[in-house]
Scaffold this motif. Structure first.
Motif, PDB file in Angstrom:
ATOM      1  N   THR A  22       2.605   4.630  -4.860  1.00  0.00           N
ATOM      2  CA  THR A  22       1.360   5.174  -4.321  1.00  0.00           C
ATOM      3  C   THR A  22       0.646   4.117  -3.484  1.00  0.00           C
ATOM      4  O   THR A  22       0.131   4.397  -2.407  1.00  0.00           O
ATOM      5  N   GLU A  23       0.656   2.899  -4.012  1.00  0.00           N
ATOM      6  CA  GLU A  23      -0.028   1.826  -3.304  1.00  0.00           C
ATOM      7  C   GLU A  23       0.596   1.585  -1.928  1.00  0.00           C
ATOM      8  O   GLU A  23      -0.106   1.376  -0.944  1.00  0.00           O
ATOM      9  N   ARG A  24       1.938   1.648  -1.882  1.00  0.00           N
ATOM     10  CA  ARG A  24       2.581   1.404  -0.599  1.00  0.00           C
ATOM     11  C   ARG A  24       2.254   2.501   0.408  1.00  0.00           C
ATOM     12  O   ARG A  24       1.933   2.235   1.565  1.00  0.00           O
ATOM     13  N   ILE A  25       2.329   3.739  -0.058  1.00  0.00           N
ATOM     14  CA  ILE A  25       1.989   4.842   0.842  1.00  0.00           C
ATOM     15  C   ILE A  25       0.544   4.684   1.316  1.00  0.00           C
ATOM     16  O   ILE A  25       0.232   4.872   2.489  1.00  0.00           O
ATOM     17  N   TYR A  26      -0.304   4.313   0.385  1.00  0.00           N
ATOM     18  CA  TYR A  26      -1.726   4.140   0.706  1.00  0.00           C
ATOM     19  C   TYR A  26      -1.895   3.083   1.791  1.00  0.00           C
ATOM     20  O   TYR A  26      -2.556   3.288   2.805  1.00  0.00           O
ATOM     21  N   LYS A  27      -1.252   1.942   1.553  1.00  0.00           N
ATOM     22  CA  LYS A  27      -1.414   0.801   2.453  1.00  0.00           C
ATOM     23  C   LYS A  27      -0.908   1.120   3.858  1.00  0.00           C
ATOM     24  O   LYS A  27      -1.524   0.757   4.856  1.00  0.00           O
ATOM     25  N   GLU A  28       0.219   1.847   3.899  1.00  0.00           N
ATOM     26  CA  GLU A  28       0.854   2.058   5.200  1.00  0.00           C
ATOM     27  C   GLU A  28       0.203   3.158   6.019  1.00  0.00           C
ATOM     28  O   GLU A  28       0.446   3.270   7.213  1.00  0.00           O
ATOM     29  N   ASN A  29      -0.587   4.001   5.371  1.00  0.00           N
ATOM     30  CA  ASN A  29      -1.111   5.154   6.103  1.00  0.00           C
ATOM     31  C   ASN A  29      -2.619   5.214   6.231  1.00  0.00           C
ATOM     32  O   ASN A  29      -3.135   5.987   7.025  1.00  0.00           O
ATOM     33  N   TYR A  30      -3.302   4.408   5.422  1.00  0.00           N
ATOM     34  CA  TYR A  30      -4.750   4.574   5.385  1.00  0.00           C
ATOM     35  C   TYR A  30      -5.425   4.322   6.734  1.00  0.00           C
ATOM     36  O   TYR A  30      -6.284   5.071   7.179  1.00  0.00           O
ATOM     37  N   GLN A  31      -4.979   3.241   7.393  1.00  0.00           N
ATOM     38  CA  GLN A  31      -5.675   2.820   8.605  1.00  0.00           C
ATOM     39  C   GLN A  31      -5.674   3.906   9.690  1.00  0.00           C
ATOM     40  O   GLN A  31      -6.671   4.135  10.360  1.00  0.00           O
TER      41      GLN A  31
ATOM     42  N   GLN B  58      -5.966  11.822 -13.493  1.00  0.00           N
ATOM     43  CA  GLN B  58      -5.450  10.456 -13.549  1.00  0.00           C
ATOM     44  C   GLN B  58      -5.034   9.962 -12.178  1.00  0.00           C
ATOM     45  O   GLN B  58      -5.258   8.819 -11.820  1.00  0.00           O
ATOM     46  N   PHE B  59      -4.401  10.858 -11.419  1.00  0.00           N
ATOM     47  CA  PHE B  59      -3.955  10.473 -10.085  1.00  0.00           C
ATOM     48  C   PHE B  59      -5.145  10.110  -9.202  1.00  0.00           C
ATOM     49  O   PHE B  59      -5.143   9.095  -8.519  1.00  0.00           O
ATOM     50  N   ARG B  60      -6.178  10.959  -9.272  1.00  0.00           N
ATOM     51  CA  ARG B  60      -7.383  10.670  -8.486  1.00  0.00           C
ATOM     52  C   ARG B  60      -7.967   9.320  -8.851  1.00  0.00           C
ATOM     53  O   ARG B  60      -8.370   8.543  -7.990  1.00  0.00           O
ATOM     54  N   SER B  61      -8.016   9.048 -10.149  1.00  0.00           N
ATOM     55  CA  SER B  61      -8.644   7.781 -10.533  1.00  0.00           C
ATOM     56  C   SER B  61      -7.766   6.598 -10.119  1.00  0.00           C
ATOM     57  O   SER B  61      -8.270   5.546  -9.743  1.00  0.00           O
ATOM     58  N   SER B  62      -6.445   6.792 -10.137  1.00  0.00           N
ATOM     59  CA  SER B  62      -5.602   5.675  -9.694  1.00  0.00           C
ATOM     60  C   SER B  62      -5.761   5.443  -8.192  1.00  0.00           C
ATOM     61  O   SER B  62      -5.682   4.317  -7.723  1.00  0.00           O
ATOM     62  N   LEU B  63      -6.050   6.522  -7.444  1.00  0.00           N
ATOM     63  CA  LEU B  63      -6.301   6.347  -6.005  1.00  0.00           C
ATOM     64  C   LEU B  63      -7.542   5.489  -5.768  1.00  0.00           C
ATOM     65  O   LEU B  63      -7.546   4.612  -4.906  1.00  0.00           O
ATOM     66  N   GLY B  64      -8.573   5.759  -6.562  1.00  0.00           N
ATOM     67  CA  GLY B  64      -9.796   4.957  -6.441  1.00  0.00           C
ATOM     68  C   GLY B  64      -9.506   3.486  -6.699  1.00  0.00           C
ATOM     69  O   GLY B  64      -9.945   2.611  -5.963  1.00  0.00           O
ATOM     70  N   GLU B  65      -8.724   3.236  -7.745  1.00  0.00           N
ATOM     71  CA  GLU B  65      -8.364   1.862  -8.081  1.00  0.00           C
ATOM     72  C   GLU B  65      -7.589   1.198  -6.944  1.00  0.00           C
ATOM     73  O   GLU B  65      -7.867   0.069  -6.568  1.00  0.00           O
ATOM     74  N   ILE B  66      -6.600   1.948  -6.439  1.00  0.00           N
ATOM     75  CA  ILE B  66      -5.757   1.383  -5.379  1.00  0.00           C
ATOM     76  C   ILE B  66      -6.605   1.044  -4.155  1.00  0.00           C
ATOM     77  O   ILE B  66      -6.467  -0.019  -3.560  1.00  0.00           O
ATOM     78  N   HIS B  67      -7.514   1.952  -3.832  1.00  0.00           N
ATOM     79  CA  HIS B  67      -8.350   1.708  -2.661  1.00  0.00           C
ATOM     80  C   HIS B  67      -9.142   0.413  -2.820  1.00  0.00           C
ATOM     81  O   HIS B  67      -9.153  -0.436  -1.933  1.00  0.00           O
ATOM     82  N   ASN B  68      -9.780   0.264  -3.979  1.00  0.00           N
ATOM     83  CA  ASN B  68     -10.581  -0.942  -4.200  1.00  0.00           C
ATOM     84  C   ASN B  68      -9.721  -2.194  -4.189  1.00  0.00           C
ATOM     85  O   ASN B  68     -10.130  -3.232  -3.680  1.00  0.00           O
ATOM     86  N   LYS B  69      -8.527  -2.071  -4.765  1.00  0.00           N
ATOM     87  CA  LYS B  69      -7.644  -3.237  -4.829  1.00  0.00           C
ATOM     88  C   LYS B  69      -7.218  -3.650  -3.419  1.00  0.00           C
ATOM     89  O   LYS B  69      -7.341  -4.809  -3.033  1.00  0.00           O
ATOM     90  N   LEU B  70      -6.759  -2.658  -2.631  1.00  0.00           N
ATOM     91  CA  LEU B  70      -6.300  -2.972  -1.279  1.00  0.00           C
ATOM     92  C   LEU B  70      -7.450  -3.520  -0.435  1.00  0.00           C
ATOM     93  O   LEU B  70      -7.266  -4.434   0.362  1.00  0.00           O
ATOM     94  N   ALA B  71      -8.638  -2.938  -0.643  1.00  0.00           N
ATOM     95  CA  ALA B  71      -9.783  -3.406   0.147  1.00  0.00           C
ATOM     96  C   ALA B  71     -10.133  -4.842  -0.227  1.00  0.00           C
ATOM     97  O   ALA B  71     -10.431  -5.662   0.638  1.00  0.00           O
ATOM     98  N   SER B  72     -10.060  -5.151  -1.534  1.00  0.00           N
ATOM     99  CA  SER B  72     -10.439  -6.512  -1.925  1.00  0.00           C
ATOM    100  C   SER B  72      -9.370  -7.521  -1.520  1.00  0.00           C
ATOM    101  O   SER B  72      -9.658  -8.693  -1.340  1.00  0.00           O
ATOM    102  N   GLU B  73      -8.121  -7.062  -1.377  1.00  0.00           N
ATOM    103  CA  GLU B  73      -7.083  -7.971  -0.903  1.00  0.00           C
ATOM    104  C   GLU B  73      -7.055  -8.049   0.622  1.00  0.00           C
ATOM    105  O   GLU B  73      -6.249  -8.776   1.204  1.00  0.00           O
ATOM    106  N   MET B 337     -17.877  -6.473  -2.974  1.00  0.00           N
ATOM    107  CA  MET B 337     -18.201  -5.606  -4.092  1.00  0.00           C
ATOM    108  C   MET B 337     -17.501  -4.279  -3.883  1.00  0.00           C
ATOM    109  O   MET B 337     -17.422  -3.777  -2.767  1.00  0.00           O
ATOM    110  N   PRO B 338     -16.969  -3.709  -4.947  1.00  0.00           N
ATOM    111  CA  PRO B 338     -16.269  -2.435  -4.805  1.00  0.00           C
ATOM    112  C   PRO B 338     -17.198  -1.362  -4.231  1.00  0.00           C
ATOM    113  O   PRO B 338     -18.390  -1.331  -4.554  1.00  0.00           O
ATOM    114  N   ALA B 339     -16.655  -0.520  -3.372  1.00  0.00           N
ATOM    115  CA  ALA B 339     -17.487   0.479  -2.714  1.00  0.00           C
ATOM    116  C   ALA B 339     -17.580   1.754  -3.522  1.00  0.00           C
ATOM    117  O   ALA B 339     -18.403   2.611  -3.260  1.00  0.00           O
ATOM    118  N   SER B 340     -16.706   1.895  -4.510  1.00  0.00           N
ATOM    119  CA  SER B 340     -16.809   3.097  -5.327  1.00  0.00           C
ATOM    120  C   SER B 340     -16.250   2.807  -6.706  1.00  0.00           C
ATOM    121  O   SER B 340     -15.561   1.822  -6.910  1.00  0.00           O
TER     122      SER B 340
END
Lengths: 189, 365
Positions: A22-31, B58-73, B337-340
């Motif tokens: 999921t993370e990879r798909i997210y990273k590659e498509n979000y922008q 669960q999927f929705r909440s993992s998306l929120g986590e992933i977003h914050n993680k990718l944004a902070s990285e 800071m996390p946005a959500s």
């Protein structure tokens, strides 16, 4: 060839809610989606909403047994996001330009309609669970979602034995079903 | 009772736990009694709905986590206003060009007038002064560094802490928020995580009036998290009766407390704060006050001694005020800071499981 294989693997990972896929798909498509939305009167939050919604559409689709994706993940997510964003613009009477986005798109109307039906059903389940109250909500979630056995549930919620807990669970389930189906039948008539 | 038995049988049938004999009996029952058959179909559908609802959640909440993680990285970036600018640029290109040329001409004329009219100033004097300040600053930096070194050399004292409270992370790099009164009288500050590991920390900033302090964990043992599960509400819109919870260290163990928002202002109508009803003890000070969606809406600060269960929390919007102050002092401070919130829609136990890793005990010596 290789990239087609990995796309398949990614989709499989997504359908199993595997974080790294999921993370990879997210990273590659979000922008791309962020640019699409923000170039068309959207905010950053809108972009995030739309993209995540599109990912959920793909997730739901990927979990169906007969599922095959006949285009790239990128194209699919773009098409769904574009459609979702246009819908939202129309809803808010913000719809100005006909040409939102220029990328290649595939037909996704059916998938989105299915997703919307799904969303409304989940909303019904959510409100039914909220209205069934405690301890019913926790007991039902413990049994049907966390798959705990009746003895553990009896211990956790302070019932003297598993049979008492079972009776309680049955009453709760009946109430929950009633709450859910009342909305469900209304919604589908 | 009969219904309960029947339901049990249906559920065992779905789990494939029926014996051969029972199975035959059950099939027979389904065939002969249409309402039993209907129940089976309905139950199957319903349980499916419930399971899918949970998976979706669960999927929705993992998306929120992933977003914050990718944004902070920094792997996904905000367009930094660029997109909007391009759009505006295209729209106002001509106007801007005209305005710019007028401004350019005017600027040329004015600067020409100024150079011809002003007397020559002693540039050298100004330079000298600048150098002096430079030297002073260098000296100061030097002393500061020395002080810092000395501070760091002081081992964690064996004596019990003089002051104690709670703090919570606002950035994964180890920036914590706590109350100013927790650390103001302390010579040395340490923080302790849930598993009891004590880490050195420094007070970066402390505002006595708002009663907010910012700490930074300065210990090499600190392992940054991937992302923060909650987010800090900038607006501080609070509603009466809103359910809230907090985590803190009134004793050596993390303690969960639940309550509700009881008034929109604090002690004696203090608008910086709000009143909450929760059981809090000394040591809870500085803990986060979180609503059901996992948004930090305040910092638990004081309680009224003359009344039972009256606790005050500083509204979370003031955290941002303090951060702005801090940013004035140190330009290269970058907080993400996390946005959500990544724990919205999760059950409370799951929320707490994620949040408790970000709440630390603060000790002052």
């Amino acid at each position: 060839m290789d990239s087609i294989l990995t796309e398949k693997e990614l989709i499989r990972g997504l359908s199993l809610n595997d974080k790294s896929a999921t993370e990879r798909i997210y990273k590659e498509n979000y922008q791309v989606i962020q640019n699409l939305v923000m170039n068309n009167n959207g905010s950053e939050d809108d972009a995030k909403d739309i993209f995540q919604e599109a990912l959920i559409v793909l997730y739901e689709k990927s979990r169906m047994t007969e599922f095959v994706l006949n285009c790239q993940i990128k194209t699919y997510l773009y098409s769904v996001s574009r459609r979702l964003w246009l819908k939202r613009l129309q809803k808010n009477n913000w719809y100005e330009r006909q040409s939102v986005g220029i990328e290649e798109v595939v037909v996704v109307e059916e998938d989105i309609a299915f997703h919307e039906k799904r969303n409304s059903e989940f909303g019904m389940m959510e409100s039914a669970l909220a209205n069934v109250g405690e301890p019913c909500k926790s007991i039902l979630e413990a049994y049907y979602i966390q798959k705990q056995n009746m003895q553990d549930i009896a211990d956790r919620f302070g019932y003297t034995n598993a049979d008492n807990a079972k009776n309680q669970k049955y009453k709760c389930l009946t109430r929950l079903k009633k709450l859910f189906f009342a909305q469900y039948k209304n919604g589908n008539s | 009772m009969n219904d309960i038995r029947l339901m049990e049988m249906v559920e065992r049938y779905f789990r494939d736990e029926l014996s051969e004999k029972e199975k035959i009996l059950f099939q027979e029952l389904r065939r002969t009694q249409p309402d039993v058959d209907q129940l089976v179909v309905e139950h199957h559908f319903f349980i499916n709905q419930m399971e899918q609802f949970d998976q979706d959640r669960q999927f929705r909440s993992s998306l929120g986590e992933i977003h914050n993680k990718l944004a902070s990285e920094g792997k996904i970036k905000r367009p930094a206003g660029g997109v909007k600018l391009v759009y505006l640029w295209n729209r106002y290109k001509k106007t801007i060009a005209v305005a710019a040329s007028i401004a350019g001409v005017t600027a040329l004329i004015i600067s020409g007038m100024i150079t011809s009219l002003t007397p020559k100033t002693n540039i050298k004097q100004i330079e000298n002064l600048g150098r002096k300040i430079d030297i002073l600053e260098k000296n100061q930096n030097h002393t500061r560094r020395e002080l810092y070194d000395v501070k760091n050399k002081i081992e964690i004292p064996g004596v019990p802490a003089k002051f104690g409270g709670t703090g919570f992370l606002i950035d994964v790099k180890g920036y914590l928020i706590t109350n100013a009164h927790v650390v103001s009288k302390a010579d040395k500050v340490t923080v302790q995580n849930r598993s009891g590991v004590e880490l050195n920390a420094v007070t970066l900033f402390s505002d006595e009036r708002l009663d907010i302090a910012i700490l930074k964990i300065s210990d090499s043992l600190y392992k940054p998290l991937n992302s923060l599960p909650y987010f800090i509400n900038r607006k501080s819109v609070v509603d009466l009766a809103e359910p809230i919870f907090t985590l803190g260290y009134p004793r050596d163990e993390i303690v969960y407390g639940e309550g509700y928002l009881s008034a929109k202002t604090g002690y004696n109508g203090d608008t910086l704060a709000c009143q909450i009803s929760i059981s809090a003890n000394p040591g809870n000070s500085g803990g986060p006050v979180i609503n059901k969606d996992g948004e930090v809406i305040g910092i638990l600060s004081t309680r009224q001694t003359s009344a039972e269960g009256v606790v005050f929390a500083i509204k979370s919007s003031h955290i941002f005020k303090v951060l702005d102050e801090l940013k004035k002092d140190s330009v290269n401070l970058q907080l993400k800071m996390p946005a959500s919130s990544a724990v919205k829609n999760l059950s409370r136990t799951q929320q707490v499981k994620k949040i408790e890793n970000c709440v630390y005990m603060v000790k002052g010596y």
